[in-house]
Motif scaffolding. Sequence first.
Motif, mmCIF file in Angstrom:
data_model
loop_
_atom_site.group_PDB
_atom_site.id
_atom_site.type_symbol
_atom_site.label_atom_id
_atom_site.label_comp_id
_atom_site.label_asym_id
_atom_site.label_seq_id
_atom_site.Cartn_x
_atom_site.Cartn_y
_atom_site.Cartn_z
ATOM 1 N N ILE A 8 18.288 2.781 -2.007
ATOM 2 C CA ILE A 8 18.070 1.520 -1.297
ATOM 3 C C ILE A 8 16.633 1.463 -0.783
ATOM 4 O O ILE A 8 15.952 0.446 -0.889
ATOM 5 N N GLY A 9 16.136 2.564 -0.254
ATOM 6 C CA GLY A 9 14.744 2.636 0.201
ATOM 7 C C GLY A 9 13.758 2.482 -0.947
ATOM 8 O O GLY A 9 12.714 1.833 -0.813
ATOM 9 N N VAL A 10 14.082 3.065 -2.095
ATOM 10 C CA VAL A 10 13.223 2.919 -3.268
ATOM 11 C C VAL A 10 13.175 1.450 -3.699
ATOM 12 O O VAL A 10 12.105 0.921 -4.020
ATOM 13 N N CYS A 11 14.334 0.789 -3.690
ATOM 14 C CA CYS A 11 14.367 -0.643 -4.054
ATOM 15 C C CYS A 11 13.527 -1.463 -3.089
ATOM 16 O O CYS A 11 12.805 -2.379 -3.505
ATOM 17 N N ALA A 12 13.617 -1.152 -1.814
ATOM 18 C CA ALA A 12 12.823 -1.885 -0.826
ATOM 19 C C ALA A 12 11.328 -1.671 -1.068
ATOM 20 O O ALA A 12 10.544 -2.621 -1.059
ATOM 21 N N GLY A 65 15.776 -4.904 -2.302
ATOM 22 C CA GLY A 65 14.736 -5.396 -3.200
ATOM 23 C C GLY A 65 14.284 -6.800 -2.826
ATOM 24 O O GLY A 65 13.092 -7.103 -2.834
ATOM 25 N N LEU A 66 15.247 -7.668 -2.474
ATOM 26 C CA LEU A 66 14.914 -9.025 -2.024
ATOM 27 C C LEU A 66 14.031 -9.000 -0.784
ATOM 28 O O LEU A 66 12.987 -9.642 -0.732
ATOM 29 N N VAL A 67 14.467 -8.242 0.198
ATOM 30 C CA VAL A 67 13.721 -8.168 1.459
ATOM 31 C C VAL A 67 12.357 -7.518 1.232
ATOM 32 O O VAL A 67 11.350 -7.957 1.781
ATOM 33 N N GLY A 68 12.315 -6.491 0.402
ATOM 34 C CA GLY A 68 11.049 -5.837 0.101
ATOM 35 C C GLY A 68 10.081 -6.761 -0.603
ATOM 36 O O GLY A 68 8.896 -6.798 -0.270
ATOM 37 N N GLY A 69 10.567 -7.510 -1.579
ATOM 38 C CA GLY A 69 9.702 -8.456 -2.290
ATOM 39 C C GLY A 69 9.138 -9.515 -1.363
ATOM 40 O O GLY A 69 7.955 -9.856 -1.424
ATOM 41 N N VAL A 103 -0.085 2.017 -5.269
ATOM 42 C CA VAL A 103 0.104 3.012 -4.205
ATOM 43 C C VAL A 103 1.408 2.740 -3.453
ATOM 44 O O VAL A 103 2.179 3.667 -3.158
ATOM 45 N N VAL A 104 1.683 1.484 -3.153
ATOM 46 C CA VAL A 104 2.930 1.121 -2.459
ATOM 47 C C VAL A 104 4.131 1.520 -3.314
ATOM 48 O O VAL A 104 5.118 2.055 -2.805
ATOM 49 N N ALA A 105 4.055 1.284 -4.626
ATOM 50 C CA ALA A 105 5.150 1.659 -5.526
ATOM 51 C C ALA A 105 5.340 3.173 -5.567
ATOM 52 O O ALA A 105 6.479 3.660 -5.564
ATOM 53 N N ALA A 106 4.256 3.912 -5.604
ATOM 54 C CA ALA A 106 4.365 5.374 -5.635
ATOM 55 C C ALA A 106 4.951 5.903 -4.335
ATOM 56 O O ALA A 106 5.797 6.813 -4.340
ATOM 57 N N LEU A 107 4.535 5.325 -3.211
ATOM 58 C CA LEU A 107 5.056 5.778 -1.926
ATOM 59 C C LEU A 107 6.524 5.420 -1.737
ATOM 60 O O LEU A 107 7.207 6.024 -0.911
ATOM 61 N N ALA A 108 7.020 4.457 -2.492
ATOM 62 C CA ALA A 108 8.426 4.061 -2.370
ATOM 63 C C ALA A 108 9.367 5.207 -2.735
ATOM 64 O O ALA A 108 10.509 5.238 -2.280
ATOM 65 N N PHE A 109 8.900 6.151 -3.537
ATOM 66 C CA PHE A 109 9.756 7.258 -3.961
ATOM 67 C C PHE A 109 9.792 8.402 -2.952
ATOM 68 O O PHE A 109 10.532 9.354 -3.142
ATOM 69 N N VAL A 110 8.999 8.317 -1.904
ATOM 70 C CA VAL A 110 9.067 9.293 -0.822
ATOM 71 C C VAL A 110 10.222 8.858 0.092
ATOM 72 O O VAL A 110 10.279 7.694 0.495
ATOM 73 N N VAL A 112 12.499 7.586 2.843
ATOM 74 C CA VAL A 112 12.355 6.772 4.045
ATOM 75 C C VAL A 112 11.103 5.881 4.031
ATOM 76 O O VAL A 112 11.053 4.884 4.729
ATOM 77 N N VAL A 113 10.113 6.194 3.226
ATOM 78 C CA VAL A 113 8.870 5.429 3.244
ATOM 79 C C VAL A 113 9.088 4.002 2.735
ATOM 80 O O VAL A 113 8.440 3.064 3.211
ATOM 81 N N GLY A 114 9.999 3.801 1.796
ATOM 82 C CA GLY A 114 10.296 2.454 1.312
ATOM 83 C C GLY A 114 10.756 1.538 2.434
ATOM 84 O O GLY A 114 10.368 0.374 2.518
ATOM 85 N N TYR A 115 11.580 2.072 3.323
ATOM 86 C CA TYR A 115 12.021 1.302 4.492
ATOM 87 C C TYR A 115 10.834 0.969 5.401
ATOM 88 O O TYR A 115 10.727 -0.146 5.912
ATOM 89 N N LEU A 116 9.957 1.942 5.595
ATOM 90 C CA LEU A 116 8.795 1.731 6.463
ATOM 91 C C LEU A 116 7.835 0.705 5.882
ATOM 92 O O LEU A 116 7.226 -0.077 6.629
ATOM 93 N N GLU A 117 7.701 0.683 4.562
ATOM 94 C CA GLU A 117 6.823 -0.303 3.937
ATOM 95 C C GLU A 117 7.294 -1.726 4.231
ATOM 96 O O GLU A 117 6.487 -2.611 4.500
ATOM 97 N N VAL A 118 8.597 -1.916 4.183
ATOM 98 C CA VAL A 118 9.148 -3.255 4.444
ATOM 99 C C VAL A 118 8.875 -3.679 5.884
ATOM 100 O O VAL A 118 8.674 -4.856 6.162
#
Length: 145
Positions: A8-12, A65-69, A103-110, A112-118
């Motif tokens: 879910i974090g990766v999708c975000a 993914g919706l919210v992240g986009g 860079v944002v896409a690469a960090l999404a795989f760390v 919890v970071v995907g949640y933080l990006e959103v």
Amino acid sequence: MMGAWYWIGVCAGLGAAAGVLLVGLAGATRAALITAIVLGFAAGAGIGYAIDIKWPGGWGDVVAGLVGGLAGALGAAQVVSGALRRGGTRGGTALLVALCAVVVAALAFVPVVGYLEVLLLPALAARLRKRAPERYAGLRTLAKD
């Protein structure tokens, strides 16, 4: 094996990267930004759906993914419009924002970071909007009506 929370974090994060990329390529006109935001929203949903097919997460993937986009597009819109308003070139701005999207896409795989990006991309936009200088009157103050 990672749990559903990870995907879910990766999708975000990937949705946010898609939103950033689309806004960077769109430019600063209002119609282009609105189109890019809608496409970022749709791209995030598509990324969430694609990841949901392969890994666990259910509808959480699609919603993230919706919210992240949306968050990525809204956050990048402020940066792109400000850069172009202050004299940046379209190509240079698009290239730099595209690199940021990678860079944002690469960090999404760390984890919890995907949640933080959103959370952080719209906060960055709000901070930049607040710090934007007021329009300078220049020589217009000397003009007589």
